[in-house]
Design a protein around this motif. Structure first.
Motif, PDB file in Angstrom:
ATOM      1  N   CYS A 119       0.856  -1.351  -0.069  1.00  0.00           N
ATOM      2  CA  CYS A 119      -0.122   0.427  -0.143  1.00  0.00           C
ATOM      3  C   CYS A 119       0.954   0.821  -0.298  1.00  0.00           C
ATOM      4  CB  CYS A 119      -0.732   0.163   1.432  1.00  0.00           C
ATOM      5  SG  CYS A 119      -1.910   2.082   1.569  1.00  0.00           S
ATOM      6  N   TYR A 121       0.321   4.229   1.044  1.00  0.00           N
ATOM      7  CA  TYR A 121       0.255   5.319   2.452  1.00  0.00           C
ATOM      8  C   TYR A 121       1.216   4.699   3.722  1.00  0.00           C
ATOM      9  CZ  TYR A 121      -3.284   7.259  -0.488  1.00  0.00           C
ATOM     10  OH  TYR A 121      -3.554   7.130  -1.649  1.00  0.00           O
ATOM     11  N   PHE A 122       1.197   2.736   3.310  1.00  0.00           N
ATOM     12  CA  PHE A 122       1.972   2.569   4.073  1.00  0.00           C
ATOM     13  C   PHE A 122       3.896   3.337   3.965  1.00  0.00           C
ATOM     14  CE2 PHE A 122       4.585  -1.115   5.692  1.00  0.00           C
ATOM     15  CZ  PHE A 122       4.537  -1.407   7.183  1.00  0.00           C
ATOM     16  N   CYS A 129      -1.319   6.414   8.341  1.00  0.00           N
ATOM     17  CA  CYS A 129      -1.718   4.547   7.880  1.00  0.00           C
ATOM     18  C   CYS A 129      -2.054   4.365   9.352  1.00  0.00           C
ATOM     19  CB  CYS A 129      -0.541   4.566   7.147  1.00  0.00           C
ATOM     20  SG  CYS A 129      -0.131   2.841   7.486  1.00  0.00           S
ATOM     21  N   ASN A 130      -3.151   3.326   9.344  1.00  0.00           N
ATOM     22  CA  ASN A 130      -3.375   2.605  10.725  1.00  0.00           C
ATOM     23  C   ASN A 130      -1.931   1.799  10.599  1.00  0.00           C
ATOM     24  OD1 ASN A 130      -5.560   4.261  11.922  1.00  0.00           O
ATOM     25  ND2 ASN A 130      -7.152   2.862  10.569  1.00  0.00           N
ATOM     26  N   LYS A 131      -1.861   1.195   9.737  1.00  0.00           N
ATOM     27  CA  LYS A 131      -0.947  -0.227   9.708  1.00  0.00           C
ATOM     28  C   LYS A 131       0.304   0.068  10.340  1.00  0.00           C
ATOM     29  CE  LYS A 131      -1.013  -3.249   6.930  1.00  0.00           C
ATOM     30  NZ  LYS A 131      -1.778  -4.642   7.996  1.00  0.00           N
ATOM     31  N   CYS A 138      -6.592   5.953   7.297  1.00  0.00           N
ATOM     32  CA  CYS A 138      -6.820   5.196   7.146  1.00  0.00           C
ATOM     33  C   CYS A 138      -6.855   6.076   5.631  1.00  0.00           C
ATOM     34  CB  CYS A 138      -7.380   4.239   6.319  1.00  0.00           C
ATOM     35  SG  CYS A 138      -7.254   3.062   5.035  1.00  0.00           S
ATOM     36  N   SER A 139      -5.358   6.874   4.461  1.00  0.00           N
ATOM     37  CA  SER A 139      -5.061   6.788   3.743  1.00  0.00           C
ATOM     38  C   SER A 139      -5.270   6.763   2.731  1.00  0.00           C
ATOM     39  CB  SER A 139      -4.197   7.835   3.183  1.00  0.00           C
ATOM     40  OG  SER A 139      -3.034   8.277   4.669  1.00  0.00           O
ATOM     41  N   ALA A 140      -6.304   5.336   2.377  1.00  0.00           N
ATOM     42  CA  ALA A 140      -6.645   4.340   1.584  1.00  0.00           C
ATOM     43  C   ALA A 140      -7.460   4.629   0.941  1.00  0.00           C
ATOM     44  CB  ALA A 140      -5.788   2.904   1.113  1.00  0.00           C
ATOM     45  N   LEU A 148      -5.711  -2.278  -4.123  1.00  0.00           N
ATOM     46  CA  LEU A 148      -5.771  -2.842  -2.348  1.00  0.00           C
ATOM     47  C   LEU A 148      -7.061  -4.232  -2.745  1.00  0.00           C
ATOM     48  CD1 LEU A 148      -5.036   0.357  -0.874  1.00  0.00           C
ATOM     49  CD2 LEU A 148      -3.958  -1.861  -1.254  1.00  0.00           C
ATOM     50  N   ASP A 156     -10.595  -0.133   9.442  1.00  0.00           N
ATOM     51  CA  ASP A 156      -9.791   0.787   9.652  1.00  0.00           C
ATOM     52  C   ASP A 156      -8.326  -0.052   8.501  1.00  0.00           C
ATOM     53  OD1 ASP A 156     -10.663   1.626  11.783  1.00  0.00           O
ATOM     54  OD2 ASP A 156      -9.642  -0.052  13.498  1.00  0.00           O
ATOM     55  N   CYS A 157      -8.350  -0.812   7.497  1.00  0.00           N
ATOM     56  CA  CYS A 157      -7.536  -1.046   6.636  1.00  0.00           C
ATOM     57  C   CYS A 157      -7.739  -1.714   5.391  1.00  0.00           C
ATOM     58  CB  CYS A 157      -5.976  -1.962   7.632  1.00  0.00           C
ATOM     59  SG  CYS A 157      -4.940  -2.085   6.293  1.00  0.00           S
ATOM     60  N   ILE A 158      -7.774  -1.807   4.106  1.00  0.00           N
ATOM     61  CA  ILE A 158      -8.170  -2.396   3.137  1.00  0.00           C
ATOM     62  C   ILE A 158      -6.803  -2.977   2.332  1.00  0.00           C
ATOM     63  CG2 ILE A 158     -10.185  -1.633   3.077  1.00  0.00           C
ATOM     64  CD1 ILE A 158      -8.896   0.466   1.009  1.00  0.00           C
ATOM     65  N   ALA A 159      -5.521  -2.897   3.042  1.00  0.00           N
ATOM     66  CA  ALA A 159      -4.220  -3.330   3.100  1.00  0.00           C
ATOM     67  C   ALA A 159      -4.553  -5.397   1.704  1.00  0.00           C
ATOM     68  CB  ALA A 159      -2.809  -3.625   3.520  1.00  0.00           C
TER      69      ALA A 159
HETATM   70  S1  SF4 Z   1      -5.306   0.457   3.703  1.00  0.00           S
HETATM   71 FE1  SF4 Z   1      -4.153  -0.514   5.356  1.00  0.00          FE
HETATM   72  S2  SF4 Z   1      -1.636   0.001   4.841  1.00  0.00           S
HETATM   73 FE2  SF4 Z   1      -2.749   1.520   3.504  1.00  0.00          FE
HETATM   74  S3  SF4 Z   1      -3.488   3.727   4.264  1.00  0.00           S
HETATM   75 FE3  SF4 Z   1      -4.539   2.355   5.051  1.00  0.00          FE
HETATM   76  S4  SF4 Z   1      -3.769   1.419   6.726  1.00  0.00           S
HETATM   77 FE4  SF4 Z   1      -2.385   1.803   5.737  1.00  0.00          FE
END
Ligand code: SF4
Ligand code: FAD
Length: 332
Positions: A119, A121-122, A129-131, A138-140, A148, A156-159
């Motif tokens: 990802c 943004y990671f 970025c929550n991860k 989560c910017s994505a 993704l 919280d995350c779609i990586a």
């Molecule tokens: S999808 Fe996950 S890794 Fe990507 S910005 Fe969102 S939290 Fe971060």
């Protein structure tokens, strides 16, 4: 890059003991993922314990017919190994579909399994970025998410999980062997991985100091030899999967006796397609059935505007691959 100490482990116990004393330390395999992250400021270990020279660099056939792959076996060596190519061709194909020749020469089996999401943004420390930084956002979701996940995501995350090899291994019911401060354990590889939920910073259930020592591939004489890995990506090489499918098929007299399917590029972990498998077992093979089976697996998909194309792409890739495997089987 932040300053860090470097130690070369003499054996597994030494590696585990060194890391046990360094809560912010990390094992160093080939370094092709970890060192990149250190340069980008994504990770700042204060100790690197180099495990790349530990003697887990063999591939051996065990008495029960399973194959043990040492965690330090380089990706190039694994892809080229005669036993792997003959008995588990999809593993070799998955490896050769990943990275580049130079990277595969360095990358280890253990490190490949634990590589982190691509990802964008990671890897960009200027963006939430929550991860990377739990609770930052989560910017994505509202940003760039074309690459993704559509299955197994959370708010919280779609990586996506990036490893090609892991997708093939999960389709084959591989086991992962680990050694750590609290002893040894062996678990199904699929159980190593976890979905993001509200803790997307944790990709796996591995605990600090646990060392992956090997992967065991169970004997699957019929299905595994008749298997494939297909990766759809933006470029013909040197690109991560938009969608990938690993499949092994046991097919006779027009009927599917057994099938193993896993998806890559569409979920936060290698995605075993159990619903699709159940929809196929014992049924007469047909294009219509393959499409229905893919739809059964994809029914829970939660795409965003930028990655909804992955639903038909996954359905088509899986269908085409199963048709190819059936056709291959029907050839005299
Ligand atoms: S999808 Fe996950 S890794 Fe990507 S910005 Fe969102 S939290 Fe971060
Ligand atoms: C440009 C580029 C393109 C790429 N394209 C692809 C691709 O298309 N498909 C694909 O699958 N991969 C791709 N990769 C990723 C590559 O496969 C991984 O970087 C590589 O497999 C990681 O292995 P490593 O040994 O270098 O891991 P390292 O970077 O050394 O380690 C990765 C992580 O695993 C931990 N670790 C390593 N070994 C162990 C162990 N035995 N026990 C416990 N922890 C361990 C480390 O502490 C670290 O956290 C690409 C990489 C790059 C740079």
């Amino acid at each position: 890059m932040n300053p860090f100490r470097y130690e070369r482990a003499s054996d597994a116990s030494n590696a585990i003991a060194l890391l046990a004393q360094a809560p912010n330390g990390a094992y160093l395999g080939g370094g092709t993922n970890l060192i990149d992250h250190m340069k980008l400021g994504v990770r700042h270990p204060d100790l690197l314990v180099d495990i790349s020279r530990l003697p887990y660099d063999h591939i051996e056939v065990l008495a029960d017919g399973s194959v043990r792959i040492g965690a330090m076996v380089r990706n190039s060596d694994l892809a080229a190994d005669r036993t792997i190519r003959a008995r588990y061709p999809l593993v070799s194909q998955a490896l050769l579909a990943g990275a580049s020749g130079q990277l595969r020469n360095l990358a280890t089996t253990g490190g490949n399994l634990l590589q982190r999401t691509r990802c964008v943004y990671f890897q960009d420390i200027s963006k939430p970025c929550n991860k990377r930084e739990p609770g930052s956002g989560c910017s994505a979701r509202d940003g760039y998410h074309r690459d993704l996940a559509i299955l197994g995501t959370s708010q919280d995350c779609i990586a996506t999980h990036p490893s090609d090899m892991a997708v093939a291994l999960v389709a084959l019911d591989a086991l992962v062997r680990m050694q750590g401060p609290r002893g040894e354990r062996t678990i199904p590889l699929i159980d190593l991985y976890r979905l993001p939920g509200d803790e997307p910073q944790r990709d796996t259930v591995i605990t600090h100091g646990e060392l992956i020592t090997a992967i065991d591939l169970p004997p699957l004489p019929y299905a595994a030899t008749h298997s494939r890995y297909r990766k759809v990506r933006d470029r013909a090489s040197y690109a991560f999967a938009l969608v990938s499918v690993a499949a092994a098929l046991d097919f006779a007299d027009g009927v599917i006796r057994d099938v193993r399917i896993a998806f890559g590029g569409i979920a936060p972990m290698p995605w075993r397609a159990k619903k699709a498998e159940a929809a196929l077992r014992g049924k007469p093979a047909s294009e219509e059935l393959f499409r229905q089976a893919a739809d059964a697996e994809l029914a829970d998909a939660q795409p965003l505007p930028g990655n909804a194309f992955k639903i038909p792409l996954t359905r088509n890739t899986m269908t085409r691959m199963l048709l190819d495997l059936v056709e291959e089987r029907n050839q005299p």
